[in-house]
Scaffold this active site. Sequence first.
Site, PDB file in Angstrom:
ATOM      1  N   HIS A 170       4.596  -6.989 -12.330  1.00 15.36           N
ATOM      2  CA  HIS A 170       4.063  -5.632 -12.412  1.00 15.36           C
ATOM      3  C   HIS A 170       2.577  -5.622 -12.051  1.00 15.36           C
ATOM      4  O   HIS A 170       1.773  -6.250 -12.726  1.00 15.36           O
ATOM      5  CB  HIS A 170       4.278  -5.122 -13.837  1.00 15.36           C
ATOM      6  CG  HIS A 170       3.884  -3.711 -14.048  1.00 15.36           C
ATOM      7  ND1 HIS A 170       2.991  -3.313 -15.002  1.00 15.36           N
ATOM      8  CD2 HIS A 170       4.267  -2.571 -13.403  1.00 15.36           C
ATOM      9  CE1 HIS A 170       2.847  -2.006 -14.971  1.00 15.36           C
ATOM     10  NE2 HIS A 170       3.617  -1.535 -14.009  1.00 15.36           N
ATOM     11  N   GLU A 206       5.256  -5.916  -7.512  1.00 17.46           N
ATOM     12  CA  GLU A 206       5.098  -4.460  -7.517  1.00 17.46           C
ATOM     13  C   GLU A 206       3.637  -4.111  -7.332  1.00 17.46           C
ATOM     14  O   GLU A 206       2.746  -4.791  -7.873  1.00 17.46           O
ATOM     15  CB  GLU A 206       5.603  -3.903  -8.856  1.00 17.46           C
ATOM     16  CG  GLU A 206       5.715  -2.387  -8.910  1.00 17.46           C
ATOM     17  CD  GLU A 206       4.559  -1.679  -9.601  1.00 17.46           C
ATOM     18  OE1 GLU A 206       4.545  -0.441  -9.603  1.00 17.46           O
ATOM     19  OE2 GLU A 206       3.640  -2.359 -10.117  1.00 17.46           O
ATOM     20  N   ASP A 246       0.776  -0.496  -6.401  1.00 15.77           N
ATOM     21  CA  ASP A 246       0.614   0.964  -6.396  1.00 15.77           C
ATOM     22  C   ASP A 246      -0.266   1.384  -5.226  1.00 15.77           C
ATOM     23  O   ASP A 246      -1.250   0.705  -4.916  1.00 15.77           O
ATOM     24  CB  ASP A 246      -0.048   1.413  -7.699  1.00 15.77           C
ATOM     25  CG  ASP A 246       0.755   0.999  -8.915  1.00 15.77           C
ATOM     26  OD1 ASP A 246       1.833   1.571  -9.136  1.00 15.77           O
ATOM     27  OD2 ASP A 246       0.308   0.068  -9.622  1.00 15.77           O
ATOM     28  N   HIS A 290      -4.016   1.343  -8.853  1.00 13.92           N
ATOM     29  CA  HIS A 290      -3.130   2.110  -9.737  1.00 13.92           C
ATOM     30  C   HIS A 290      -3.658   3.502 -10.044  1.00 13.92           C
ATOM     31  O   HIS A 290      -2.960   4.506  -9.863  1.00 13.92           O
ATOM     32  CB  HIS A 290      -2.905   1.352 -11.051  1.00 13.92           C
ATOM     33  CG  HIS A 290      -2.017   2.089 -11.997  1.00 13.92           C
ATOM     34  ND1 HIS A 290      -2.485   3.023 -12.905  1.00 13.92           N
ATOM     35  CD2 HIS A 290      -0.670   2.057 -12.159  1.00 13.92           C
ATOM     36  CE1 HIS A 290      -1.485   3.523 -13.580  1.00 13.92           C
ATOM     37  NE2 HIS A 290      -0.359   2.954 -13.163  1.00 13.92           N
ATOM     38  N   GLU A 331       4.949   1.253  -4.889  1.00 13.83           N
ATOM     39  CA  GLU A 331       4.988   2.540  -5.597  1.00 13.83           C
ATOM     40  C   GLU A 331       3.997   3.513  -4.959  1.00 13.83           C
ATOM     41  O   GLU A 331       2.793   3.250  -4.902  1.00 13.83           O
ATOM     42  CB  GLU A 331       4.671   2.377  -7.086  1.00 13.83           C
ATOM     43  CG  GLU A 331       4.791   3.741  -7.765  1.00 13.83           C
ATOM     44  CD  GLU A 331       4.507   3.755  -9.261  1.00 13.83           C
ATOM     45  OE1 GLU A 331       4.457   2.695  -9.895  1.00 13.83           O
ATOM     46  OE2 GLU A 331       4.319   4.881  -9.768  1.00 13.83           O
TER      47      GLU A 331
HETATM   48  O1  G3P Z   1       7.260  -0.500 -11.907  1.00 14.06           O
HETATM   49  C1  G3P Z   1       7.025   0.809 -12.301  1.00 14.06           C
HETATM   50  C2  G3P Z   1       5.755   0.974 -13.025  1.00 14.06           C
HETATM   51  O2  G3P Z   1       4.755   0.333 -12.289  1.00 14.06           O
HETATM   52  C3  G3P Z   1       5.415   2.403 -13.256  1.00 14.06           C
HETATM   53  O3  G3P Z   1       4.301   2.596 -14.066  1.00 14.06           O
HETATM   54  O4  G3P Z   1       2.003   3.378 -14.410  1.00 14.06           O
HETATM   55  O5  G3P Z   1       2.448   0.971 -14.185  1.00 14.06           O
HETATM   56  O6  G3P Z   1       2.613   2.453 -12.213  1.00 14.06           O
HETATM   57  P1  G3P Z   1       2.789   2.331 -13.688  1.00 14.06           P
HETATM   58 CA    CA Z   2       3.362   0.951 -10.609  1.00 20.18          CA
END
Ligand code: G3P
Ligand code: CA
Length: 253
Positions: free
Chosen positions: A17, A44, A46, A59, A118
């Site tokens: 993450h 993952e 953002d 993020h 994401e």
């Molecule tokens: O993997 C999904 C997760 O990353 C969503 O929440 O706020 O950490 O982007 P966030």
């Molecule tokens: Ca995320």
Amino acid sequence: MIERWRQELGRPVVVGHRGAMAEAPENTLASFQRAVELGADVVELDVHASADGVPVVIHDDTLERTTDGQGPVARLPLAALRALDAGSWFGPQFAGERVPTLDEALEWSRGRVPLAVEIKGSPCPTPDLVDAVVRALQRHAALERAIVIAFDHPALRLARELEPRLHCGVLYECRPVDAPALAKAAGAEALLPHWSFVTPEDVQAAHEAGLALQPWETSDPVVLERLFAAGVDGVASNRPDVARQVLARWQRG
Ligand code: G3P
Ligand code: CA
């Protein structure tokens, strides 16, 4: 895509993450590298847009928490974002880490690790950002080594209209009456609920609908074991090493 990764691995997929955000500054190349070292099968990240429309990996929609900059990400052009330090806030050994571009992350990941991209936005992703993300994935021939995920399901639907070969997953933080319908409406193949809402029945319903189910984010061994026992196809964790250890223990029975 998550289902394919699960099949290839012969076990649930561990998603790092924001990289390995417990051990390195989130959403930097150092964090992605650390995630791989700790056993993540997928990284993952953002994505927001810079003022000049370039997808950048961060993020928050503001700079203060994870860089030495200030104000909204969308107000600075790429050159200014690239001058920021995105590592020192986490620890002096990470000084000089930059806000990566999506291009850079895709280049780095080639041959190393698949990505979960994401799409963020404030308050939601613009069509231009969705288009730029899709074009980046196409340019890097990354359609078969990435899944695009979002809380903003119309953005996913648009992305799939732009590129029908794209693999997508819907993020959500609730227990919908009909979760498979969320995926269907967005053209997605995977459900990505917050871990706290996942039951074995939800996993079964997802599988019966031909969907993968991959919750986010937990590094709690008790929760991880519960999720693996519920039959999830993967899990996103800030501590990929912990997720891998729990998974190995759970597989041994
Ligand atoms: O993997 C999904 C997760 O990353 C969503 O929440 O706020 O950490 O982007 P966030
Ligand atoms: Ca995320």
